[in-house]
Design a protein around this motif. Structure first.
Motif, mmCIF file in Angstrom:
data_model
loop_
_atom_site.group_PDB
_atom_site.id
_atom_site.type_symbol
_atom_site.label_atom_id
_atom_site.label_comp_id
_atom_site.label_asym_id
_atom_site.label_seq_id
_atom_site.Cartn_x
_atom_site.Cartn_y
_atom_site.Cartn_z
ATOM 1 N N HIS A 77 1.352 -1.014 0.321
ATOM 2 C CA HIS A 77 -0.027 -0.360 0.255
ATOM 3 C C HIS A 77 1.225 1.265 -0.150
ATOM 4 O O HIS A 77 1.428 1.264 1.118
ATOM 5 N N PRO A 78 0.741 1.450 -0.734
ATOM 6 C CA PRO A 78 1.638 3.943 -1.131
ATOM 7 C C PRO A 78 1.787 4.022 0.129
ATOM 8 O O PRO A 78 2.769 4.718 0.739
ATOM 9 N N ARG A 79 0.529 3.963 0.854
ATOM 10 C CA ARG A 79 0.955 5.141 2.334
ATOM 11 C C ARG A 79 1.648 4.663 3.204
ATOM 12 O O ARG A 79 2.350 4.598 4.264
ATOM 13 N N VAL A 80 1.849 3.048 3.494
ATOM 14 C CA VAL A 80 2.562 1.737 4.229
ATOM 15 C C VAL A 80 3.388 1.658 3.523
ATOM 16 O O VAL A 80 4.948 2.608 4.472
ATOM 17 N N ALA A 81 4.625 1.974 2.354
ATOM 18 C CA ALA A 81 5.322 1.298 2.468
ATOM 19 C C ALA A 81 5.944 2.917 2.112
ATOM 20 O O ALA A 81 7.481 2.872 2.432
ATOM 21 N N ALA A 82 4.963 3.894 1.876
ATOM 22 C CA ALA A 82 5.905 5.774 1.682
ATOM 23 C C ALA A 82 6.927 5.808 3.301
ATOM 24 O O ALA A 82 7.717 6.425 3.644
ATOM 25 N N VAL A 83 6.197 5.516 4.383
ATOM 26 C CA VAL A 83 6.945 5.300 5.490
ATOM 27 C C VAL A 83 8.526 4.963 5.783
ATOM 28 O O VAL A 83 9.627 5.574 6.363
ATOM 29 N N PHE A 84 8.449 3.813 5.377
ATOM 30 C CA PHE A 84 9.785 3.499 5.191
ATOM 31 C C PHE A 84 10.621 3.966 3.688
ATOM 32 O O PHE A 84 11.975 4.108 3.876
ATOM 33 N N ARG A 85 10.241 4.694 2.942
ATOM 34 C CA ARG A 85 10.844 5.624 1.817
ATOM 35 C C ARG A 85 12.067 6.772 2.738
ATOM 36 O O ARG A 85 12.420 7.229 2.387
ATOM 37 N N ILE A 86 10.707 7.296 3.050
ATOM 38 C CA ILE A 86 10.969 8.287 4.580
ATOM 39 C C ILE A 86 12.517 7.912 5.674
ATOM 40 O O ILE A 86 13.314 8.398 5.860
ATOM 41 N N ALA A 87 11.706 6.665 6.450
ATOM 42 C CA ALA A 87 12.928 6.522 6.559
ATOM 43 C C ALA A 87 14.534 5.809 6.320
ATOM 44 O O ALA A 87 15.394 6.338 6.990
ATOM 45 N N ALA A 88 14.266 4.946 5.088
ATOM 46 C CA ALA A 88 15.411 4.939 4.002
ATOM 47 C C ALA A 88 16.122 6.654 3.694
ATOM 48 O O ALA A 88 16.884 6.345 3.865
ATOM 49 N N ALA A 89 15.465 7.689 3.470
ATOM 50 C CA ALA A 89 16.116 8.494 3.357
ATOM 51 C C ALA A 89 16.888 9.265 4.484
ATOM 52 O O ALA A 89 18.073 9.880 4.498
ATOM 53 N N LEU A 90 16.601 9.498 6.081
ATOM 54 C CA LEU A 90 16.197 9.531 7.294
ATOM 55 C C LEU A 90 17.841 8.751 7.376
ATOM 56 O O LEU A 90 19.053 9.520 7.167
ATOM 57 N N ALA A 91 18.833 7.862 6.851
ATOM 58 C CA ALA A 91 19.376 7.232 7.161
ATOM 59 C C ALA A 91 20.411 7.053 6.000
ATOM 60 O O ALA A 91 21.774 7.423 6.897
ATOM 61 N N GLY A 92 20.203 7.813 5.448
ATOM 62 C CA GLY A 92 21.787 7.978 3.439
ATOM 63 C C GLY A 92 21.554 9.204 4.038
ATOM 64 O O GLY A 92 22.852 10.376 4.103
ATOM 65 N N GLY A 93 20.648 10.365 4.953
ATOM 66 C CA GLY A 93 21.073 11.478 5.265
ATOM 67 C C GLY A 93 22.131 11.598 6.498
ATOM 68 O O GLY A 93 23.101 12.483 6.347
ATOM 69 N N PHE A 94 21.526 10.861 7.321
ATOM 70 C CA PHE A 94 22.435 10.342 8.384
ATOM 71 C C PHE A 94 23.295 9.977 7.948
ATOM 72 O O PHE A 94 25.081 10.702 8.506
ATOM 73 N N ARG A 95 24.124 8.912 7.502
ATOM 74 C CA ARG A 95 25.769 8.375 7.097
ATOM 75 C C ARG A 95 25.821 9.407 5.950
ATOM 76 O O ARG A 95 27.283 9.797 6.308
ATOM 77 N N GLU A 96 25.382 10.045 4.741
ATOM 78 C CA GLU A 96 26.277 11.604 4.113
ATOM 79 C C GLU A 96 26.817 12.247 5.281
ATOM 80 O O GLU A 96 27.619 12.541 4.626
ATOM 81 N N HIS A 97 25.760 13.277 5.664
ATOM 82 C CA HIS A 97 26.525 13.921 6.505
ATOM 83 C C HIS A 97 28.307 13.367 7.083
ATOM 84 O O HIS A 97 28.211 14.469 7.454
#
Lengths: 384, 384
Positions: A77-97
């Motif tokens: 479901h797009p709304r369920v999956a969207a939460v994990f796309r946001i989590a992935a972006a947060l983790a990526g931003g964490f590491r790259e910064h």
């Protein structure tokens, strides 16, 4: 999501997987502005069962229990999956910064011989010939690594064998850990402020679609207010009006955190750093404030009233550390490999850990951390 | 590393942590071309013990056992630390390339109720009310996630409770996992080829100093040769000369891998993909080749004669998957959450997993995987 038009009827149940050959053309009425006129459709896979619930509606009408029991379907479901796309972006931003800030990524063992912070809350593992446990945190290892790399970070699973049954606790979660040398408490808070800004920018840059799907607004800030725990408690008028009081040695409890979050939210702040927790409220390695030894140079970060980070300065002097372990009734012989780092000389250092699922849940406005956990583990759930 | 000049004598043991105030000036003879004339030196920390070995020499003269026993100190040696700077660059390059390729990062549970690939080699965990294990791989979870995100990756710990005592096995290691939908075997090999190139570029860009410290040459390639396992075995003249023979149903054993690596290295190839392993040599989810059902659409990647990746296409048809589970004597009731993904329709998909420590060890020319593991876990080692 694309609109496909066929000639004649095609028997396609929901969730069928298809290969479409056709011609695309602009059509302002179609989702995404494109429509495909199909000349051939091949079915690559067809559902073998009646789907347990309908995932075609904009909002998924199913309980959290059902959503988790049927993870393979609910995640689509797009709304369920969207939460994990946001989590992935947060983790990526964490590491790259942090990489740009000169930190080295580490991967430390989750199988340990000793409790990180005392004996409670450990999962036992059957290990050949000796007792072993799942690590509650990479704390001791990331400190050892500061002695070698000066600035480190780790993204990994941590384990808490606790009987909690709350909307904000799990037995396993993803910890975003940072530890840096040659820093002070204000430096740590500055580091996390810049880091959070970078993580939120990563969400905006890489998960804009997910953000729109969930209709959420990202917090924006130039700085994050900092308040001593004692000051927070001194806002007695405000707190007492909600029936809350504190004793000086107490930690902020969940109700107090929520209230403090509300107080700051009303003043326009999504985040607030609460600093200088009393010694008994923090682990043995927390550095007491030389100016006021009853409190530690420590902090929590509250995000809309929920603790999403715990951190602070650590004791770096070998003798002081050993004395503090005795005060906490810990046996130094269980910490040989850790103590060696200090015996060999360690710089002043500090760090923090962000709970990825908590931060994500709070950002998307989830009422339960399990909405932000792919495969949550608790007293009742070990599958799927 | 910086050269500091003081007036008068300063009592500074090795590994003392100092704050230096002074004036810097260019000096071609100093390391880094800069010398600092100190006006003040403050000692922030002093070693409390005699260091167990000398880390001031360019090469560390200590056994692997000693290096691991004294991890806090040995990690401070530039050559020891450099290995982990390279590992960090590899992991960073892995994630950033896959993110650019449209993959979503996932964090799946390491606490599982069922063995991923059969019952052997599992660590048991004392979990409230039921048996639990440490995951051998995120395989089943990453496949479930392909049904939702289409392309995913994960960096996380995996566990093998195996009695191995070899230079290339550990009980816990870091697995770099990828799984993507709508792909075929050649597409997978193309994906890994581009990925490896990006990971090596990340080492060059971010860990150039570490590469120089270790005096290693990074492999460079436009493409990676692909050879069927049966062809590899057909190079009989070459293999027989080394006393090696294979039966058709056999996997490549370590000696065979090393030899094959040598054969390709002589032809100028650091890497070689070996494909189409027989059905019994691969797990239940491996997709048999429709053109030759005795072999699977699978591959290993050998790097200088060591397997560093295992992967392949997976069965995506629900009925075929259930039939194959029966063939492997697995009980479908133990895989309910996994099978649901297929019952609800799954695209053709495949993936692979790279062992980070193995890849790093091979890249830096380490003779034992433990040189590339921060805190290795094996039958004898659970600390530090």
């Amino acid at each position: 999501m694309i609109q496909v038009v066929t000639e004649g009827e095609v028997d396609l149940p929901r969730e069928a997987v298809v290969e479409v050959v056709g011609r695309s053309r602009a059509d302002g009425r179609a989702p995404g502005g494109v429509e495909v006129q199909a000349t051939g459709i091949t079915v690559l896979a067809r559902p073998a069962v009646r789907l347990p619930f309908d995932i075609s509606k904009p909002v998924l009408h199913a309980s959290l229990e059902t959503v988790l029991d049927h993870r393979a379907l609910s995640l689509r479901h797009p709304r369920v999956a969207a939460v994990f796309r946001i989590a992935a972006a947060l983790a990526g931003g964490f590491r790259e910064h942090l990489t740009a800030e000169g930190c080295t990524e580490i991967h430390t063992s989750k199988l340990v011989a000793t409790a990180t912070e005392g004996g409670a809350g450990l999962f036992s593992v059957e290990y050949p010939g000796r007792p072993a446990y799942l690590a509650q945190s990479p704390q001791l290892y990331k400190q050892i690594c500061v002695g070698a790399f000066e600035r480190v970070f780790e993204v990994g699973a941590v384990y808490r064998n606790e009987p909690h049954e709350t909307a904000r606790h799990l037995n396993e979660y993803t910890s975003l850990d940072v530890e840096v040398g040659f820093i002070d408490l204000d430096g740590l808070l500055d580091l996390e402020t810049g880091l959070l800004r970078a993580m939120l920018q990563a969400v905006q840059a890489r998960a804009a679609g997910a953000r729109e799907t969930l209709e959420i607004t990202l917090p924006s800030f130039d700085s994050i207010p900092r308040i001593r725990l004692s000051e927070a408690k001194d806002r007695k008028d405000r707190l007492a009006a909600h029936g809350l009081t504190y004793k000086p040695e107490e930690d902020l409890d969940p109700a107090g955190e929520r209230l403090l979050g509300r107080v700051f939210a009303e003043a326009g702040h999504d985040f607030v750093f609460v600093t200088h927790y009393p010694v008994p409220a923090r682990p043995f390695y927390a550095l007491p404030d030389p100016a006021e030894p009853a409190v530690t140079l420590s902090f929590d970060l509250l995000f809309r009233g929920l603790e999403v980070t715990t951190g602070g300065m650590r004791i770096h002097d070998y003798t002081q550390l050993r004395e503090n372990m005795a005060r906490f009734h810990l046996n130094p012989d269980s910490f040989t490999g850790y103590l060696e780092a200090f015996a060999c000389g360690m710089p002043p250092h500090g760090g923090f850990a962000i709970g990825l699922e908590r931060l994500t849940a709070q950002l998307v406005g989830a009422t339960n951390i399990r909405w932000a956990t792919l495969f949550p583990r608790d007293l009742h759930r070990l599958e799927p």
